[in-house]
Design an enzyme around this catalytic site. Structure first.
Site, short mmCIF file in Angstrom:
data_model
loop_
_atom_site.label_atom_id
_atom_site.label_comp_id
_atom_site.label_asym_id
_atom_site.label_seq_id
_atom_site.Cartn_x
_atom_site.Cartn_y
_atom_site.Cartn_z
N LYS A 150 18.74 -33.82 66.58
CA LYS A 150 19.10 -32.50 67.10
C LYS A 150 17.84 -31.64 67.20
CE LYS A 150 23.79 -32.50 65.20
NZ LYS A 150 24.78 -32.27 66.23
N ARG A 207 36.26 -55.83 72.40
CA ARG A 207 37.14 -56.87 71.87
C ARG A 207 38.17 -57.27 72.93
NH1 ARG A 207 39.12 -54.21 66.47
NH2 ARG A 207 38.73 -52.47 67.85
N HIS A 267 23.78 -37.21 56.68
CA HIS A 267 23.38 -35.96 57.33
C HIS A 267 22.97 -34.87 56.32
CE1 HIS A 267 25.03 -38.01 60.70
NE2 HIS A 267 26.26 -37.57 60.60
N ASP A 283 30.64 -40.38 54.80
CA ASP A 283 30.51 -40.13 56.24
C ASP A 283 29.45 -39.06 56.54
OD1 ASP A 283 31.41 -40.43 58.99
OD2 ASP A 283 32.40 -38.49 58.80
#
Ligand code: BG6
Length: 491
Positions: A179, A45, A237, A232
Site C-alpha cells: 500500500k 478445480r 498485517h 488472518d
C-alpha cells in the site's frame, strides 16, 4: 517498460484471485506493463467452459474496478493473455503433464507461480512443480499469507518450498506492504529529522494500530473459520505495521537491511504467555447488530448451519511490548475486527503529557500531541498540536490539527497493492516481501497465544454487536492502563 513473463495463479478462480489479483493484473494491461506474449494462467478445480471462464473474470473486473474504468477498452488484449487450466493441485497426473507441456520452449522466460491456495497444500503444490519439471532456472514463487497456521506448520512450508526454490526466489506476500501509504510511513520516518528526535520512549506515550473492517465473511467461511482474526490479520498485517513504526533506520534502504531491522523488532517482542494472556489480549466474535443503518447478521448465521457453531474470533485487540532501549515502557495496542463500525486502517502515535504545566488549568486542558497516519480509506497524516483559540483576549487553549492528504499533494492514481507487489516480483525486488525468518519469528510470538486459548477451553470470544467498535473487554483492556482507543478516521 514492458516485461516478459508467464504467471500462474494457483487458486485462480478463488476469492482472492477474482477480487484482488485479476484486477491488479488488468491494471498492468492498462499501464502497458506486458510484453506481447506474456501469459496469465489461472488454475481451477472446476472444468469451466471458455464462455463460463470469460464471464466470471469479466464480471469480477467490472465489480472490482472503479465505475469510471471502462473494462471493454482493454479487455480483448487482456483476455487474450488469460488461460484457464483445470488442475487438481495436490494430486499429480495427466492434468499436470499437460500443464507442464504448455511451458515447452519458454524455459528462458521468467516464470512466476503464485500460490493463492490454502497453506495446507503449499507443500504438495511445490512438490508437483518439481516433479513435473516446472521449476526452470528463471522460476520464482509467491506465497500468499497466512504461511501456515502456527510456527510448526510455517517451518514445514518454508523448509519444503526451500528445497525447490532459493530464498531469493521466494516472495512471501503481505499486501499491506504494497500500500502506498505504508511505504510513505518509511519515507516519513527516515527523511524527517523532526520526527526522528521524538521517536522513542522519551517522547512517545503509546502507539495504537487499528485495522477495522465493516465486511463480514464475504463467502470465505471455509477459509476464515479455520483461521480467525489473530492468524488472518495480526500475525502478518498488524505485526508488519508495528515493525515499520518501531524498527531502527537501516544504514541503507535495501531488502536485506529492511528485513533485518524488522526481524530485530519481532525478536524483541515480549512474550505473551498463560501468565499475562488474559490481561493483554481480547478476542471477540460479532453478533447481530446494525451497520450502516441495516441489520447485519451474527457470525454464526453468516457461517451457515453446515458449521454447527464456532468459537473462532472475528476481532482481536492486544497489547504488545517491545523489550529494547528505544521502546521500553511504550505499549503498542493493536486491534482488528470484522463488522465494525467503520472501515479504516490507521496508526496513532500519542506523545507524552507535558512535564510541567506552564498555563493554569483554567486556560483549558492541554491534550497530548497526536500523530495519526491514515492508511485507508483516507490516505494522509494529521498532527494535533495545542494552540490558542483565535480572537479571544483571554488565553484559551485548544487542540488544532495540521492535516496532509496524499491525494491532494500527489497526482496520479494509486496503484493497487497487489499490482505493485507482483511487478516487484517480476523485477526481483524483495524489499516488500517477508523473509523466512520474519514469518517464523512472527509465528513464534503468536503461537503461544493460540496455545493458551486452546488450553483454556472455558474461555470463548466475547460477543460484540455488528456495527460497534468491538467487545467491551477491549475498551477495558486499554482503560486499565489509563488510556482509551481513538476512533480511526474520526477527525
Ligand atoms: C486479508 C485478509 O489479508 O486482508 C482479509 O485475509 C481482510 O480477511 C483483508 O479482509 C483486508 O485487506 P484490505 O486491503 O481490504 O484492508
Amino acid at each position: 517498460m514492458a516485461k516478459q513473463f508467464d504467471i500462474v495463479f494457483f487458486g485462480g478462480m478463488g476469492d482472492l484471485a477474482l477480487h484482488k489479483l485479476l484486477p491488479a493484473m488488468y491494471r498492468c494491461e492498462v499501464d502497458s506493463e506486458y510484453a506481447d506474449d506474456c501469459r496469465i494462467i489461472l488454475t481451477s478445480r472446476k472444468d469451466l467452459t471458455g464462455a463460463e471462464f470469460e464471464a466470471k473474470v469479466k464480471t469480477s473486473l467490472v465489480n472490482e474496478l472503479a465505475a469510471d474504468e471502462n473494462v471493454d477498452i482493454n479487455w480483448p488484449q487482456f483476455f487474450a493473455r488469460l488461460e484457464c487450466v483445470s488442475l487438481n493441485i495436490s494430486e499429480g497426473g495427466d492434468e499436470w503433464v499437460d500443464f507442464s507441456s504448455s511451458f515447452k520452449g519458454r524455459e528462458d522466460i521468467l516464470r512466476i507461480f503464485y500460490l493463492s491456495i490454502p497453506p495446507g497444500i503449499y507443500e504438495s503444490c511445490s512438490e508437483n512443480l518439481d516433479k513435473y519439471k516446472l521449476i526452470s532456472k528463471t522460476a520464482r514463487i509467491i506465497l500468499e499469507k497466512p504461511i501456515g497456521v502456527d510456527l510448526e506448520s510455517a517451518k514445514i512450508i518454508n523448509a519444503t518450498v526451500g528445497k525447490y526454490f532459493d530464498e531469493d526466489n521466494i516472495f512471501r506476500i503481505d499486501h499491506y506492504l504494497g500500500k502506498e501509504t505504508v511505504q510513505n510511513l518509511l519515507a516519513l520516518r527516515f527523511t524527517n529529522i523532526l520526527l526522528d528526535d521524538v521517536w522513542d520512549n522519551r517522547s512517545i506515550d503509546h502507539v495504537q494500530i487499528s485495522i477495522t473492517e465493516t465486511v463480514g465473511l464475504e463467502g470465505r467461511a471455509g477459509y476464515y473459520n479455520d483461521v480467525g482474526a489473530l492468524r488472518d490479520m495480526a500475525q502478518n498485517h498488524l505485526l508488519q505495521l508495528l515493525c515499520l513504526v518501531a524498527m531502527e533506520p537501516p544504514h541503507e534502504m535495501n531488502a536485506d537491511n529492511l528485513r533485518a531491522e524488522k526481524l530485530k523488532i519481532l525478536k524483541a517482542l515480549k512474550p505473551i504467555t498463560e501468565d499475562n494472556v488474559t490481561q493483554t489480549i481480547v478476542r471477540g466474535q460479532y453478533s447481530e447488530g446494525v451497520l450502516n443503518n441495516q441489520v447485519a447478521n451474527a457470525y454464526i448465521d453468516d457461517l451457515g448451519s453446515d458449521f454447527g457453531g464456532s468459537d473462532i474470533e472475528t476481532f482481536v485487540a492486544l497489547k504488545a511490548e517491545i523489550g529494547n532501549w528505544r521502546w521500553a515502557g511504550v505499549p503498542f495496542y493493536l486491534r482488528t475486527g470484522k463488522r465494525l463500525k467503520k472501515r479504516a486502517a490507521e496508526i496513532l502515535i500519542e506523545f507524552k503529557a507535558l512535564p510541567h504545566a506552564v498555563f493554569p488549568a483554567k486556560f483549558g486542558k492541554v491534550q497530548p500531541n497526536q500523530l495519526r497516519i491514515k492508511l485507508q480509506p483516507e490516505e494522509g497524516i494529521e498532527l494535533t498540536l495545542m494552540g490558542k483559540k483565535m480572537h479571544d483576549r483571554e488565553m484559551h487553549l485548544k487542540p488544532v490539527t495540521l492535516s496532509f492528504d496524499f491525494a491532494d499533494s500527489f497526482d496520479g492514481h494509486v496503484r493497487p497493492a497487489y499490482q505493485r507487489l507482483i511487478l516487484d516480483v517480476v523485477d526481483g525486488n524483495s524489499s516488500l516481501f517477508l523473509h523466512r525468518e520474519e514469518v517464523e519469528q512472527a509465528w513464534s510470538w503468536i503461537t503461544p497465544i493460540l496455545q493458551c486459548w486452546e488450553a483454556d477451553s472455558d474461555s470463548k470470544p466475547a460477543s460484540y454487536s455488528s456495527g460497534s467498535w468491538g467487545p467491551l473487554a477491549a475498551e477495558l483492556m486499554i482503560e486499565k492502563d489509563g488510556r482509551s482507543w481513538v476512533e480511526p478516521g474520526s477527525k
